[in-house]
Scaffold this active site. Structure first.
Site, mmCIF file in Angstrom:
data_model
loop_
_atom_site.group_PDB
_atom_site.id
_atom_site.type_symbol
_atom_site.label_atom_id
_atom_site.label_comp_id
_atom_site.label_asym_id
_atom_site.label_seq_id
_atom_site.Cartn_x
_atom_site.Cartn_y
_atom_site.Cartn_z
ATOM 1 N N ASP A 67 0.809 -1.213 0.000
ATOM 2 C CA ASP A 67 0.000 0.000 0.000
ATOM 3 C C ASP A 67 0.843 1.264 0.000
ATOM 4 O O ASP A 67 2.059 1.223 0.154
ATOM 5 C CB ASP A 67 -0.938 0.009 1.210
ATOM 6 C CG ASP A 67 -0.275 -0.516 2.491
ATOM 7 O OD1 ASP A 67 0.920 -0.238 2.692
ATOM 8 O OD2 ASP A 67 -0.947 -1.205 3.282
ATOM 9 N N ASN A 136 -7.509 -3.505 14.674
ATOM 10 C CA ASN A 136 -8.877 -3.761 14.221
ATOM 11 C C ASN A 136 -8.954 -4.907 13.208
ATOM 12 O O ASN A 136 -10.020 -5.185 12.656
ATOM 13 C CB ASN A 136 -9.495 -2.490 13.624
ATOM 14 C CG ASN A 136 -8.811 -2.042 12.338
ATOM 15 O OD1 ASN A 136 -7.810 -2.615 11.920
ATOM 16 N ND2 ASN A 136 -9.356 -1.005 11.710
ATOM 17 N N HIS A 138 -7.173 -5.134 10.298
ATOM 18 C CA HIS A 138 -6.891 -4.851 8.890
ATOM 19 C C HIS A 138 -5.546 -5.431 8.481
ATOM 20 O O HIS A 138 -4.620 -5.535 9.286
ATOM 21 C CB HIS A 138 -6.969 -3.342 8.590
ATOM 22 C CG HIS A 138 -5.793 -2.534 9.058
ATOM 23 N ND1 HIS A 138 -5.905 -1.518 9.974
ATOM 24 C CD2 HIS A 138 -4.480 -2.558 8.717
ATOM 25 C CE1 HIS A 138 -4.732 -0.958 10.174
ATOM 26 N NE2 HIS A 138 -3.843 -1.590 9.429
ATOM 27 N N GLU A 143 -9.778 -2.487 5.474
ATOM 28 C CA GLU A 143 -10.389 -2.181 6.759
ATOM 29 C C GLU A 143 -11.666 -3.003 6.990
ATOM 30 O O GLU A 143 -12.295 -3.480 6.040
ATOM 31 C CB GLU A 143 -10.737 -0.690 6.827
ATOM 32 C CG GLU A 143 -9.551 0.252 6.671
ATOM 33 C CD GLU A 143 -8.739 0.407 7.947
ATOM 34 O OE1 GLU A 143 -8.905 -0.422 8.874
ATOM 35 O OE2 GLU A 143 -7.939 1.354 8.026
#
Length: 242
Positions: A67, A136, A138, A143
């Site tokens: 990314d 979380n 990801h 996400e």
């Protein structure tokens, strides 16, 4: 899924570097899928040490990163291209023209995403994909959501992700709100996956990853259906695994 528990962050990083090095030694023109963030820094230092000691040769290796922040140029100190150059590429004999990171300044983000998926195909696929994991769940910047994207795409970052990344910027307002990220399809097509995590703040998500349950609200749980995943964690991150 193979889960390896090491005593601390340093031991975890060394073990992860050994896993990556084994792939490079087995296939000298391999394609490495690479990740950024705080977790892989020590692992990259171990790989640099191996190179300096004559144990590894990166001259035929290609790499493709997960990314990049939308809106940051490759020479911005907080861009992921800059991160990779300073933490790995500048210190080994890799050909930088064969290291690929999404262009965060691409005018046409959709076209950039399409071209990135084509580049993975042109390289012949990823031999080993390194992953970190967010609290979380990801992976990359995929996400939690009701639906997940299989392809490289432009995504809005969750507030928890922005808060977690704020430590790398002068203040939270400077953290980009969007990123170009490899999708779950690209990640899952990798021949091998290596996920690393350390610290108590990762314990709950590692517990979920080892639970046998899959949910798009914890994207990393999809890794449980991949045939060749190694998870390397320190004792703190593994503390809730039953």
């Amino acid at each position: 899924m193979r889960i390896l528990v090491e005593k601390n962050y340093e031991a975890m990083s060394k073990r992860a570097a050994e896993e990556m090095a084994a792939v490079i030694k087995e296939k000298n023109d391999c394609v490495l899928g690479l990740a950024t963030g705080g977790t892989p820094v020590a692992m990259y230092k171990e790989l640099i040490n191996m190179y300096e000691n004559g144990e590894l040769d990166f001259s035929k290796v290609s790499s493709i990163n997960l990314d990049e922040y939308r809106g940051l140029s490759g020479d911005h100190p907080q861009s992921y291209r800059y991160f990779m150059n300073t933490n790995l590429f500048n210190h080994i004999n890799i050909d930088k023209s064969k290291t690929f990171v999404p262009n965060g300044l691409a005018e046409d983000a959709e076209k950039e995403c399409e071209n990135y998926d084509k580049k993975i195909e042109e390289l012949g696929g990823i031999d080993i994909q390194l992953l970190g994991i967010g609290p979380n769940g990801h992976i990359g910047f995929n996400e939690p959501d009701e639906y997940l994207n299989t392809r490289t795409h432009l995504t809005k970052l969750e507030e928890t992700t922005i808060e977690a990344n704020a430590r790398f910027f002068d203040n939270i307002d400077e953290v980009p709100r969007e990123a170009i990220t490899m999708g779950l399809g690209g990640i899952m097509k990798a021949k091998r996956i290596l996920l690393i995590a350390s610290g108590k703040n990762k314990a709950e998500v590692i517990e979920a990853l080892a639970s046998g349950k899959i949910t798009t609200q914890i994207p990393a749980t999809l890794l449980q259906v991949h045939p060749n995943v190694t998870v390397i964690v320190d004792e703190e991150a593994a503390s809730l695994i039953k």
